[in-house]
Design an enzyme around this catalytic site. Sequence first.
Site, PDB file in Angstrom:
ATOM      1  N   LYS A 177      -1.501  -6.070  -7.963  1.00 23.00           N
ATOM      2  CA  LYS A 177      -1.851  -7.441  -7.612  1.00 23.00           C
ATOM      3  C   LYS A 177      -3.147  -8.352  -8.001  1.00 23.00           C
ATOM      4  CE  LYS A 177      -2.306  -8.441  -3.432  1.00 23.00           C
ATOM      5  NZ  LYS A 177      -3.622  -9.783  -2.652  1.00 23.00           N
ATOM      6  N   ASP A 178      -4.332  -7.162  -7.763  1.00 22.57           N
ATOM      7  CA  ASP A 178      -6.434  -6.935  -7.924  1.00 22.57           C
ATOM      8  C   ASP A 178      -6.400  -6.975  -9.173  1.00 22.57           C
ATOM      9  OD1 ASP A 178      -6.421  -7.795  -5.189  1.00 22.57           O
ATOM     10  OD2 ASP A 178      -6.366  -6.277  -4.606  1.00 22.57           O
ATOM     11  N   HIS A 235       1.045  -1.135  -0.217  1.00 27.51           N
ATOM     12  CA  HIS A 235      -0.035   0.394   0.064  1.00 27.51           C
ATOM     13  C   HIS A 235       0.909   1.513  -0.529  1.00 27.51           C
ATOM     14  CE1 HIS A 235      -3.247  -3.128   2.086  1.00 27.51           C
ATOM     15  NE2 HIS A 235      -3.576  -2.586   1.487  1.00 27.51           N
ATOM     16  N   SER A 243      -0.076  -9.187   1.038  1.00 23.91           N
ATOM     17  CA  SER A 243      -1.514  -8.643   0.961  1.00 23.91           C
ATOM     18  C   SER A 243      -2.093  -8.428   2.499  1.00 23.91           C
ATOM     19  CB  SER A 243      -2.494 -10.714   0.627  1.00 23.91           C
ATOM     20  OG  SER A 243      -3.381 -10.354   1.367  1.00 23.91           O
TER      21      SER A 243
END
Length: 274
Positions: A145-146, A33, A181
């Site tokens: 990642k998503d 993040h 994650s």
Amino acid sequence: MQIHSAIADLRAALKNRGQVVFVPTMGNLHAGHISLMEQARSHGDTVVASIFVNRLQFGPNEDFDKYPRTFQADCDKLAAAGVDVLFAPTEADLYPEAQEYTVEPPAIQNILDGEFRPGHFRGVATVVLKLFNCVQPQAAVFGKKDYQQLMVIRNMTRQLALPINIVGGDTVRADDGLALSSRNGYLSAAERAEAPRLYRLLNEIRAAVRAGETKYTNLENQAIAELAAAGWKTDYVAVRQQSDLAPASNANAPLVVLAASRLGATRLIDNIEI
């Protein structure tokens, strides 16, 4: 760093702040993040993050209630990363009445992750559009990642003519390759030691494709079998076209290999572009 929960207060705080860059999160922040926050700085004048655990994107048997909520630690990390404004609405702020109007993505919402999480991308698209309307940014950063989520949001933004530049941030990994994650915290010590296998298998598929292998189904099935032998329960391993996540049909098209598999009670997703 300013912190606002009310939409009106947020909008007032963002007046005359130049180009606004937005990074939405569900909190429980990690280095992945923070890398998005740092990347955001190069795309505008004011960096806005949000923390909101969005009930609409969780299925009835998923982990909404136990999703990690670490607000103070998150605030400390965001402030250290130079974020200017944090939007942290409550459910009453963002959903003051039942959200009966929703964004319905096209068929892409029903493949890959969408096949195993019905309604998930409807919830994602709805909350992201609502957050966009609250923040009114000129750019927004989402992690790769998503991968499917990034595509849904990018396509929604383009088709609804939103004046927002969608930026994809590269996946940040631990030293052993595991994609960072928030859900990694659910893993036991033994599961955490096993978890990097998923990334290793994706790398092996990428190497095989680069070496000329075109029997993608064989590669997918081999990876699923190896995961099963190690105790994983796999939803999918799939080689797809980057452009639309359709099965690879053009040998010259850029590809991506994606996977979702459950290790114990924890569902991990990952992907690598080819």
